[in-house]
Each structure stands twice: as structure tokens, then as C-alpha cells.
Design an enzyme around this catalytic site. Structure first.
Site, PDB file in Angstrom:
ATOM      1  CB  CYS A  11      -0.890   0.010   1.238  1.00  0.00           C
ATOM      2  SG  CYS A  11      -1.929  -1.450   1.329  1.00  0.00           S
ATOM      3  N   GLY A  37      -0.997   0.701  -5.040  1.00  0.00           N
ATOM      4  CA  GLY A  37      -2.280   0.091  -4.702  1.00  0.00           C
ATOM      5  C   GLY A  37      -3.389   0.648  -5.559  1.00  0.00           C
ATOM      6  CG  ASN A 112       3.108   0.135   2.953  1.00  0.00           C
ATOM      7  OD1 ASN A 112       4.225   0.540   2.671  1.00  0.00           O
ATOM      8  ND2 ASN A 112       2.623  -0.969   2.427  1.00  0.00           N
ATOM      9  N   GLY A 113       2.054  -2.345   5.076  1.00  0.00           N
ATOM     10  CA  GLY A 113       2.891  -3.410   5.639  1.00  0.00           C
ATOM     11  C   GLY A 113       2.062  -4.580   6.079  1.00  0.00           C
ATOM     12  CE1 TYR A 253       7.006  -5.051 -11.063  1.00  0.00           C
ATOM     13  CE2 TYR A 253       6.008  -5.144  -8.891  1.00  0.00           C
ATOM     14  CZ  TYR A 253       5.880  -5.125 -10.259  1.00  0.00           C
ATOM     15  OH  TYR A 253       4.647  -5.174 -10.829  1.00  0.00           O
TER      16      TYR A 253
HETATM   17  P1  AMP Z   1       5.266 -13.878 -13.337  1.00  0.00           P
HETATM   18  O1  AMP Z   1       4.682 -13.735 -14.688  1.00  0.00           O
HETATM   19  O2  AMP Z   1       4.297 -14.470 -12.346  1.00  0.00           O
HETATM   20  O3  AMP Z   1       6.586 -14.600 -13.330  1.00  0.00           O
HETATM   21  O4  AMP Z   1       5.528 -12.408 -12.786  1.00  0.00           O
HETATM   22  C1  AMP Z   1       6.715 -11.753 -13.112  1.00  0.00           C
HETATM   23  C2  AMP Z   1       6.448 -10.329 -13.476  1.00  0.00           C
HETATM   24  O5  AMP Z   1       5.678  -9.696 -12.456  1.00  0.00           O
HETATM   25  C3  AMP Z   1       7.757  -9.571 -13.605  1.00  0.00           C
HETATM   26  O6  AMP Z   1       7.766  -8.962 -14.881  1.00  0.00           O
HETATM   27  C4  AMP Z   1       7.757  -8.542 -12.498  1.00  0.00           C
HETATM   28  O7  AMP Z   1       8.079  -7.264 -12.980  1.00  0.00           O
HETATM   29  C5  AMP Z   1       6.358  -8.553 -11.923  1.00  0.00           C
HETATM   30  N1  AMP Z   1       6.331  -8.729 -10.450  1.00  0.00           N
HETATM   31  C6  AMP Z   1       7.275  -9.209  -9.658  1.00  0.00           C
HETATM   32  N2  AMP Z   1       6.879  -9.242  -8.371  1.00  0.00           N
HETATM   33  C7  AMP Z   1       5.625  -8.763  -8.353  1.00  0.00           C
HETATM   34  C8  AMP Z   1       4.658  -8.535  -7.336  1.00  0.00           C
HETATM   35  N3  AMP Z   1       4.895  -8.851  -6.080  1.00  0.00           N
HETATM   36  N4  AMP Z   1       3.486  -7.991  -7.706  1.00  0.00           N
HETATM   37  C9  AMP Z   1       3.213  -7.713  -8.983  1.00  0.00           C
HETATM   38  N5  AMP Z   1       4.075  -7.926  -9.984  1.00  0.00           N
HETATM   39  C10 AMP Z   1       5.275  -8.436  -9.683  1.00  0.00           C
END
Ligand code: AMP
Ligand code: SF4
Length: 474
Positions: A11, A37, A112-113, A253
Site C-alpha cells: 500500500c 495500490g 502499509n505493511g 520493482y
Molecule cells: P510472473 O509472470 O508471475 O513470473 O511475474 C513476473 C512479473 O511480475 C515480472 O515482470 C515482475 O516485474 C512482476 N512482479 C514481480 N513481483 C511482483 C509482485 N509482487 N506484484 C506484482 N508484480 C510483480
């Protein structure tokens, strides 16, 4: 089964004290924190005597109407929240900030957390008659504050914060004061700024830029700042037992690249992660390097700077497709990923391509990217990931999926490479990542989702699969 990964993941929070346009500035700041979020948003204001608020589901403009915002215009103090939740109920009652109406005085709360002993405290409070209105772990702090005996609100806050464990950036709005607290391990970010003489706090400094505020400093682990009309800023710590375990995924990220942590630009950190990855992939021969937009473009630039390979734009992102990660089932997720990224054939055709992404969660995105690059005529595709393999779930407020879904929890890098049908796959080493953070003024991070070394004790029930792992001693 109660999932201790909680409901308040990723968040964003913002708060401001004593500004004539408190609600409008909060709205603008929340807009710039929207990437943290998209499920719901709220603003809660104080007029010095009472607390008022507006909140709703969806993106900020859907969640808070102009009419609602206008109704908050005359108040000088405000807190706001944008919510992203992947587990538990997606409903208005869980959208923050929460308002507690009480004979001791109203209270507004934004978090947040994720707390790691919320369930334990909740059960104890319920057995003493407390009634919880939401399924959010954040509500626990509100109950602790209202139950506290002292007339001194700050002493109550310190005592309550000392009872909770986990990762948090909490904003507590009383009619006559605003407090901002960061957990003792500094996992979640929280920053101090100032605009037109008024103090403000935010999850990320991009919120300060959005409202023309100056970024003063990061709030330290275990620190509590309180703003009131008597004392513009009161700086204190609720505990001396602190450590620095800033979430490394924030750097990799989550945070916006125009934000800064510890006065270090996220953009520059991501570039350095790419440079470090290039060092670790020096054995791979290629013609071009491309990044998966948007979060990996900076790492690809850093990779190119170090390796000398041309950095091209090989993939285009359709900005209007939501986050694929949160799409509910695998078939829909695959379709959404396909809609999201398109290759540029002219850039890719006949080339040996290094493609950089920031992380692999389930592998859906990477698998599609490799396939689409090959279909666009790539001679070879080599994948570089600017963070180490994600092997363990996060209990501190970031949704990195359950253990069962994490591809790197069950497969070796060689197996993943095969599954993705990619010519080579290289993840950044944990040591390499650590070196990059050290270069950028970091005092210490959390690497638990990569290493399994959790810096904060997890007291609540474990997920069934985690229990099973523990039982097997994996
Ligand atoms: P996946 O397709 O499930 O392997 O998701 C990988 C992609 O999701 C990568 O391109 C990341 O940039 C992004 N990503 C990584 N961690 C998260 C997260 N916790 N929430 C949303 N997107 C994520
Ligand atoms: Fe961040 Fe990973 Fe630690 Fe969670 S476990 S706080 S995602 S570094």
C-alpha cells in the site's frame, strides 16, 4: 485458513499537518502513489476536534469523487491511503484510512505493511470483548490505542507499537496531532517532507515531487514523528532495539524510479543492478540488450552501459492492461500477459537478444516474452534477472505469491531455463545485489524472499504449505 501475509500489501500512505489545502494535496500525493495500490483509496481529515473521511473502491478518481473531496476542503490536517490487496476480502470495509469513533476522541489510521503477530493480539483482544470491523491486521493498532490507559496519547502509541511485530509504516491521526511510525526493522519505507512550511510524510518521495514538497529525510527504523500545533515536529523512538532491513524488492520493482530512498535514486539503483548483472553475465555473447517495460528499462540501461551492447526498445507495453500478476487464474493471466507486451520485429529479427526483467514469480511473463521474441525472429534469447531467485513468500507486506506458486521454490535455474525455453537464464547473485545497495547508502536490507532468512519473527499461524515445509524440515 487465515493467511498471515495479510491484507495490506504494497500500500501507499501520505499524511500532512497544518496546510490550508491538506485534502487536495493528499489527493495529489495519493495519485502519485497509485502504483502501490489500485484496489481502494481513502482520505481522512481532522479539523482539530473531529475526524472526517471519504473512501472507496478502485483507482483514486473512482474511489473519491470531486464532491467528496470538496467536502474535506476546509480541513488543515489529513492522512491518505491507497490499497493493494491480493488475499482476503476485497471490500470497502478493508479500505483505509480507518476511522475509530470513541469517547476518548476520534482516531484515523493508515497502514502499509503486514503485522506478523496480528492474529495473536486479535484473539487476545476479542477474548476481552473487542469487536473487529474488518479482516485487516491494521485494525489491531487502533484497538490497542483505544484500550491504552494513559491520558498521554504519545505514551499510548509507544506502548501499542511495542506490542506489535512485523513490517509497518503507520499514520495515526488524532484531532489534535498526527503521528508517523516506522517499524523497528525499517522494512517498509516512510519519508519526511515539507511543503509551504507544513510537514508531510509519504511512502515514497515521488509523492513529495507531485505536490512540490521538499524531501527532508527517511524516517528511521523504530522512529515516531508527531506533528501538532503546539510542537510542529516531535522526534522520538518507540524502541531502541532497531535494525535496518529495508525491503530489497522496493528497490527492484515496487517503488517508482523517480523516488529516492536514503537520498539514493531508485532509477540509479536499478541501473546499478543492471550493471552488476552485466558483470555476472559477461560470458554471454549477444547483439542487443532490451528491458521488459517499464520496471526493467533502467536495469537494461545499466547492463548496456557496462557491457557496451546497444540498448534497444524491443518490447512495447500496453499501458492499459492491469497488473497481470493479480489476474485471478492462470489462463486469464497468460492472456493478459500476451495483451501487455508486444515485440518490435525490426529491432529483434536476426539478433542475439539479452532480455532483462526484474524478477520471475510464476514464470508466466518470462515464458511469454521468450516465445514472443523468438516469434519476432530473435536468433537467440538470453534472459537476465536483476534480482536473485524468488524462493520464499513475503510475510512483511509484499505479495510475492505463495510458496507453491513460486517457480524458483521448486525448480533449479537449469530447470526454469528449460521450462522457459530460453537459451540461457542468469539471476543476479544475492552478494551482487548486496554490493549494489551498499554503493547506494543502504544501511541493510531484507532479502528473506531470496534467502529464507526472515529478519522479523513470524508469530501468527503459518500457511499450510509453509507448515508442511517446516514439518519436512525443508
Ligand atoms: P510472473 O509472470 O508471475 O513470473 O511475474 C513476473 C512479473 O511480475 C515480472 O515482470 C515482475 O516485474 C512482476 N512482479 C514481480 N513481483 C511482483 C509482485 N509482487 N506484484 C506484482 N508484480 C510483480
Ligand atoms: Fe521485501 Fe522480500 Fe523482505 Fe518481503 S521478504 S520485505 S518482498 S525483501
Amino acid at each position: 485458513m487465515y493467511d498471515i501475509r495479510g491484507l495490506n500489501e504494497e500500500c501507499g500512505v501520505f499524511g500532512i499537518w497544518d496546510h490550508p489545502n491538506a485534502a487536495e494535496l493528499t489527493y495529489m500525493a495519493l495519485h502519485s502513489l497509485q502504483h502501490r495500490g489500485q484496489e481502494g483509496a481513502g482520505i481522512v481529515c481532522s479539523n482539530g476536534e473531529n475526524i472526517f473521511g471519504a473512501r472507496g473502491m478502485g483507482l483514486l478518481p473512482e474511489a473519491i469523487s470531486q464532491v467528496q473531496l470538496d467536502s474535506l476542503k476546509s480541513y488543515r490536517h489529513a492522512i491518505g491511503h491507497v490499497r493493494y490487496a491480493t488475499t482476503g476480502a476485497s471490500e470497502l470495509s478493508n479500505v483505509q484510512p480507518f476511522i475509530f469513533k470513541h469517547s476518548k476522541g476520534d482516531l484515523g489510521l493508515a497502514h502499509n505493511g503486514n503485522l506478523t503477530n496480528a492474529q495473536q493480539i486479535k484473539l487476545a483482544l476479542e477474548s476481552n470483548g473487542a469487536i473487529f470491523q474488518t479482516s485487516s491486521d491494521s485494525e489491531v493498532l487502533g484497538h490497542l490505542l483505544l484500550k491504552a490507559k494513559s491520558e498521554n496519547k504519545l505514551a499510548n502509541l509507544h506502548a501499542s507499537l511495542n506490542q506489535i511485530k512485523g513490517a509497518f509504516a503507520f499514520l495515526v491521526l488524532h484531532p489534535e496531532s498526527l503521528s508517523a511510525a516506522r517499524d523497528a526493522h525499517g522494512v517498509r519505507p516512510l519519508m519526511l517532507g515539507q511543503v509551504d512550511g507544513a510537514y508531510c510524510v509519504a511512502s515514497e518521495t515521488c509523492a513529495f515531487t507531485a505536490i512540490g514538497a521538499e524531501y527532508i529525510r527517511d524516517i528511521e527504523p523504530g522512529e515516531v514523528l508527531t506533528f501538532s500545533n503546539e510542537t510542529p515536529i516531535h522526534e522520538d523512538f518507540y524502541t531502541k532495539q532497531t535494525s535496518s532491513n529495508m525491503c530489497s524488492m522496493e528497490y527492484v520493482y515496487f517503488a517508482r524510479p523517480d523516488s529516492e530512498f536514503r537520498k539514493s535514486s531508485i532509477y540509479e539503483v536499478r541501473k546499478s543492478l543492471g550493471e552488476q548483472l552485466a558483470k555476472e553475465m559477461a560470458h554471454i555473447e549477444a547483439d542487443i540488450v532490451i528491458g521488459v517495460p517499464d520496471s526493467s528499462l533502467q536495469a537494461a540501461k545499466g547492463f548496456s552501459n557496462y557491457s557496451g551492447l546497444p540498448n534497444e526498445q524491443g518490447l512495447i507495453k500496453n499501458r492499459y492492461v492491469g497488473r497481470t500478476f493479480i489476474t485471478p487464474n492462470q489462463t486469464l493471466r497468460e492472456r493478459a500477459v500476451r495483451m501487455k507486451h508486444s515485440p518490435i520485429r525490426e529491432v529483434i529479427e536476426g539478433k542475439r537478444v539479452i532480455v532483462i526483467d526484474d524478477s520471475i514469480v510464476r514464470g508466466t511473463t518470462s515464458k511469454f516474452i521468450v516465445k514472443t521474441l523468438k516469434q519476432a525472429g530473435a536468433k537467440e534469447v538470453h534472459m537476465g534477472i536483476s534480482s536473485p531467485p524468488l524462493k520464499h513468500p513475503c510475510y512483511y507486506g509484499i505479495d510475492v505469491s505463495t510458496h507453491a506458486e513460486l517457480i524458483a521454490a521448486h525448480q533449479t535455474v537449469e530447470e526454469i531455463q528449460k521450462e522457459l525455453e530460453v537459451d540461457s537464464l542468469t539471476y543476479l547473485s544475492v552478494e551482487g545485489m548486496h554490493d549494489v545497495f551498499k554503493k547506494h547508502h543502504s544501511k541493510g536490507e531484507c532479502y528473506a524472499c531470496f534467502t529464507g532468512n526472515y529478519p522479523i519473527e513470524i508469530i501468527d499461524q503459518l500457511l499450510p504449505e509453509e507448515k508442511e515445509k517446516k514439518r519436512k524440515g525443508v
